[in-house]
Design a protein around this motif. Structure first.
Motif, short mmCIF file in Angstrom:
data_model
loop_
_atom_site.label_atom_id
_atom_site.label_comp_id
_atom_site.label_asym_id
_atom_site.label_seq_id
_atom_site.Cartn_x
_atom_site.Cartn_y
_atom_site.Cartn_z
N SER A 227 -32.03 48.97 4.82
CA SER A 227 -33.11 48.59 5.39
C SER A 227 -34.16 47.94 4.75
O SER A 227 -34.82 46.66 4.61
CB SER A 227 -33.72 49.31 6.51
N ASN A 228 -34.56 48.93 3.63
CA ASN A 228 -35.65 48.67 2.96
C ASN A 228 -35.16 47.22 1.85
O ASN A 228 -36.22 46.66 1.38
CB ASN A 228 -35.91 49.96 1.86
N THR A 229 -33.96 47.38 1.40
CA THR A 229 -33.41 46.26 0.66
C THR A 229 -33.68 44.94 1.29
O THR A 229 -33.92 44.18 0.88
CB THR A 229 -32.09 46.28 0.06
N MET A 285 -42.71 54.38 12.58
CA MET A 285 -43.82 55.37 12.02
C MET A 285 -43.26 56.03 10.65
O MET A 285 -43.96 55.96 9.59
CB MET A 285 -43.60 56.52 12.89
N GLN A 286 -41.85 56.20 10.36
CA GLN A 286 -41.51 56.67 9.12
C GLN A 286 -41.65 55.85 8.03
O GLN A 286 -41.89 56.27 6.84
CB GLN A 286 -39.92 56.81 9.24
N ASP A 287 -41.79 54.66 8.43
CA ASP A 287 -42.18 53.83 7.17
C ASP A 287 -43.51 53.11 6.98
O ASP A 287 -43.84 52.33 6.25
CB ASP A 287 -41.15 52.49 7.07
N PHE A 549 -28.02 40.66 9.40
CA PHE A 549 -27.32 41.28 10.31
C PHE A 549 -27.26 42.95 10.01
O PHE A 549 -26.65 43.28 8.89
CB PHE A 549 -25.91 41.23 10.62
N GLU A 550 -27.77 43.71 10.81
CA GLU A 550 -27.79 45.26 10.39
C GLU A 550 -26.41 45.80 10.95
O GLU A 550 -26.04 45.27 12.19
CB GLU A 550 -29.08 46.11 10.79
N GLU A 551 -25.99 46.81 10.57
CA GLU A 551 -24.67 47.56 11.51
C GLU A 551 -23.64 46.48 11.75
O GLU A 551 -23.25 46.12 12.75
CB GLU A 551 -24.96 48.00 12.56
N1 ATP Z 1 -36.05 52.14 -2.68
C1 ATP Z 1 -36.49 52.92 -2.01
N2 ATP Z 1 -37.17 53.90 -2.85
C2 ATP Z 1 -37.74 55.22 -2.31
N3 ATP Z 1 -37.49 55.49 -0.93
C3 ATP Z 1 -36.77 54.51 -0.20
C4 ATP Z 1 -36.19 53.47 -0.92
N4 ATP Z 1 -35.65 52.86 0.21
C5 ATP Z 1 -35.71 53.60 1.36
N5 ATP Z 1 -36.27 54.61 1.03
C6 ATP Z 1 -36.49 55.87 2.03
O1 ATP Z 1 -35.28 56.09 2.63
C7 ATP Z 1 -35.54 55.98 4.09
C8 ATP Z 1 -34.39 55.50 4.57
O2 ATP Z 1 -34.22 54.03 4.27
P1 ATP Z 1 -33.83 52.71 5.06
O3 ATP Z 1 -34.19 52.77 6.61
O4 ATP Z 1 -34.01 51.54 4.26
O5 ATP Z 1 -32.35 53.21 5.11
P2 ATP Z 1 -30.98 52.40 5.55
O6 ATP Z 1 -29.93 52.84 4.67
O7 ATP Z 1 -31.25 51.24 6.33
O8 ATP Z 1 -30.64 53.62 6.97
P3 ATP Z 1 -30.04 53.23 8.50
O9 ATP Z 1 -28.69 53.20 8.08
O10 ATP Z 1 -30.30 54.68 9.26
O11 ATP Z 1 -30.78 52.33 8.96
C9 ATP Z 1 -36.74 55.31 4.42
O12 ATP Z 1 -37.62 56.07 5.32
C10 ATP Z 1 -37.67 55.19 3.02
O13 ATP Z 1 -38.73 56.29 3.14
#
Ligand code: ATP
Length: 671
Positions: A227-229, A285-287, A549-551
């Motif tokens: 999601s971060n990406t 919250m987490q982000d 699209f997620e998931e």
């Molecule tokens: N590039 C990054 N550098 C440091 N921390 C990161 C990075 N990307 C994500 N994180 C940390 O990891 C956590 C999970 O990231 P993210 O929600 O993007 O993962 P995800 O693969 O989409 O998870 P999900 O499948 O559960 O949605 C975030 O809360 C963030 O704190």
């Protein structure tokens, strides 16, 4: 230093000068072919260059002729045996047997043995060749045209500016620097970073052009940073969208180019996020406040399935009575897995209005079908607009069957309640003389196949004179939540307009069950796709629209599904010509249809935890070099550590993606 300047600085690097510094020397090759190079390395050389992690980039320079400027780009893969290894191993084992210390301060190795023990072999993949063309500019070819005997080469580790040039090199010739590139992260080779922490961070840039109108996959287990990406890509896309040359379509524009000369899109870029978990639409919250909607206020429209008190959400509901075809599509999708005979017949009913206005008979039959269908909705509890009436051609004799005085005459308009009772009587009396005579006279039934299917559904009776023994219209009750009796503009039209203006649309599907999520995302995608296809066939311009699209495994067709009419397959295959881009994230690579995978140009792969997924990844580009590492994962430090292959980059680059942070959004983006 701004990004543009940073990129200009990279371009000015001459790797043939700067990479061959003594302190970057890594080893000497002893074997070389078109794909692989084996080299000798010593522990002391490795120390000097701060290690040779798996995946690191090296350059092998041909040194025999001063006029030849050629360097092979290598990726470190694994150790390889040296011819002297057998002797070294047996000597090492002898030391162990004699319990002699071979390491540390007071080790018992003599100088010669220590020297011998410190060498090892390393296997590297040859990724391509850097060379200077006739104009003295640096080019990259993704293979080896010719190789000389191994002794003619020396190998250097690519570091700092040289590494920056390598990982940001594009398309053979095009080096980043057109001002539209954006930083996405920095080079990271391994989970452990004892050496890498001492090295200068090497930034990795991406060209937003690689994403616009293309397909991008993000694969990785949960919590690995997908999601971060996605948020970074949304941000980068928003930035380039802001640079669009025109803000509105020009009617006279019949130039089909989507970009202006410098790689900037011609029109604003629309983005639509299908937010299954509600993490883009809602405060997170987490982000720490990195929900997209907060950051791009004014640029974002949020849509929800349900009324949200006091929150700025638009509601996605369909008026099933006014949007008959749209509503019926939703019903058909929701009954997709119901294959009982009468449901199949219901799904086959053709509710498309007749094309020929003058075909009187067709028009009359259509009027009846439509009214019977609306009666099914009414019976299922979907509230019609106020004072709603249906008009259709009945028959005087039939009207009398329904009520002795024949007063309920559908030709003059009747309520849905009256129409329901009208149709019910007709079906129950369908064995009567009138219908027999009609058939004898006309050669076909008054109640045609479509009307029959609808009447069975409406009355819950397969047999006109039998009992109610099927669910019929009750199957439509779940549509109540999707329906609105108001007469507003359909939400899809609003979305299409907003996308054309370059807005970010977030569809919050977190309150829907998987079936509803599927229904809505398919419906919205189809509408956007059809709109763009319409523009395309009429030779009108389409702006870029990016779908997120997620998931994706929950929405996309399954691997074995060969149905090319599926909307996601169509976006994947035909989206490019319509300027539709697709960005999808999932942990189940193996479940994604190969049609979509084959059409994917950008790949971001984070940690995957099983062989099936890895096997799938292995088939694409040079990901096979990373498969073993993708299984390893440290939950604390590896979030955001991915292997990236973008459209214009010739090989996979290991990258740590930057965190998407609120305070890094500059005012320019929010303009
Ligand atoms: N590039 C990054 N550098 C440091 N921390 C990161 C990075 N990307 C994500 N994180 C940390 O990891 C956590 C999970 O990231 P993210 O929600 O993007 O993962 P995800 O693969 O989409 O998870 P999900 O499948 O559960 O949605 C975030 O809360 C963030 O704190």
């Amino acid at each position: 230093m701004d990004i543009e300047q940073a990129i200009k600085n990279i371009v000015s690097i001459d790797i043939f000068e700067e990479a061959k510094l003594k302190e970057n020397f890594a080893g000497r090759p002893f074997y070389i072919d078109y794909e692989m190079l084996h080299m000798l390395v010593a522990d002391s050389w490795k120390m000097k260059i701060k290690g040779l992690p798996h995946g690191s980039f090296l350059l092998a320079f041909y040194e025999n002729e001063v006029s030849v400027h050629e360097a092979l780009l290598l990726r470190v893969l694994k150790p390889v045996k040296l011819p002297t290894d057998v002797g070294v191993i047996s000597s090492m084992v002898e030391y162990y047997k004699d319990n002699l210390k071979t390491s540390g301060k007071d080790n018992k190795l003599d100088d010669f043995t220590r020297y011998e023990f410190s060498f090892s072999g390393l296997e590297c993949r040859i990724l391509g060749t850097f060379y200077k063309d006739k104009n003295n500019s640096i080019c990259f070819g993704a293979d080896v045209e010719n190789f000389y005997s191994a002794n003619n080469y020396s190998v250097y580790k690519a570091r700092e500016k040289v590494l920056e040039l390598i990982v940001n090199f594009r398309d053979g010739h095009i080096i980043p620097g057109n001002g539209t590139d954006e930083r996405i992260g920095f080079v990271r080779y391994s989970s452990s970073r004892r050496f890498q922490e001492d090295e200068k961070e090497v930034p990795v840039y991406v060209s937003p052009k690689d994403f616009l109108g293309k397909r991008t996959a993000l694969f990785g287990m949960t919590r690995t940073g997908k999601s971060n990406t996605v948020k970074k890509i949304v941000q980068i896309t928003q930035k380039i969208g802001n640079k669009a040359k025109y803000t509105h379509f020009s009617e006279s524009d019949n130039d089909t180019e989507s970009f202006v000369e410098d790689g900037v899109p011609k029109y604003p870029v629309g983005q639509i996020i299908f937010d299954i978990n509600g993490e883009y639409a809602n405060a997170n919250m987490q982000d720490q406040g990195t929900a997209i909607f907060e950051l791009y206020k004014g640029k974002v429209d949020r849509y929800s399935l349900m009324e949200r008190n006091g929150e700025d959400f638009k509601i996605m509901k369909v008026n099933f009575y006014t949007d008959v075809l749209g509503g019926f599509e939703l019903i058909k999708s929701s009954l997709r897995d119901d294959t009982s005979d009468y449901v199949n017949s219901f799904k086959m009913v053709d509710l498309i209005p007749p094309e020929n206005e003058h075909d009187y008979s067709d028009k009359i039959r259509y009027g009846r079908k439509k009214a019977a269908y609306l009666c099914c909705l009414f019976s299922a509890g979907l509230i019609p607009p106020t004072n709603y009436k249906v008009y259709f051609e009945g028959n005087d004799n039939l009207n009398k069957l329904v009520q002795e005085d024949g007063k309920i005459n559908p030709k003059n308009g009747i309520t849905l309640k009256e129409a329901t009772s009208w149709f019910t009587t007709i079906w129950e009396q369908s064995n009567s003389e009138f219908f027999e005579d009609y058939k004898k006279k006309k050669g076909h039934d008054w109640i045609d196949e479509d009307l029959k299917a609808l009447l069975i559904f409406l009355t819950k009776k397969k047999n006109p004179t039998g009992r109610q023994n099927i669910s019929g219209y009750l199957k439509l009750r779940k549509m109540k939540d999707l329906h609105t009796a108001t007469n507003e503009k359909p939400f899809e039209e609003e979305i299409i307009e907003a996308l054309a203006q370059g807005k970010i649309i977030i569809i919050d599907l977190s309150q829907g069950d998987p079936e509803i999520q599927k229904l809505y995302s398919e419906r919205i995608c189809s509408k956007i796709f059809n709109h763009s296809m319409g523009n395309f066939t009429r030779n009108k311009p389409n702006n870029f629209v990016q779908f997120y699209f997620e998931e994706a495994h929950n929405l996309f067709p399954k691997k074995e599904d060969k149905d090319m009419s599926d909307i996601y397959n169509r976006i994947a295959k035909e989206g490019a010509k319509l300027n539709l881009g697709l960005i999808y994230a999932t942990q189940e690579v193996s479940s994604i249809s190969s049609n979509i995978l084959k059409n994917t140009q950008n790949w971001f792969i984070a940690h995957l935890n099983n062989e099936d997924e890895i096997k799938e990844i292995k088939k694409y580009y040079d990901f096979k070099d990373f498969t073993e590492n993708l299984i390893l994962f440290n939950a604390t430090s590896d979030k955001g550590f991915i292997r990236m292959k973008t459209y214009s980059n010739s090989f996979v680059v290991p990258v740590h993606i930057d965190r998407f942070l609120a305070d890094e959004i500059d005012l320019e983006e929010l303009r």
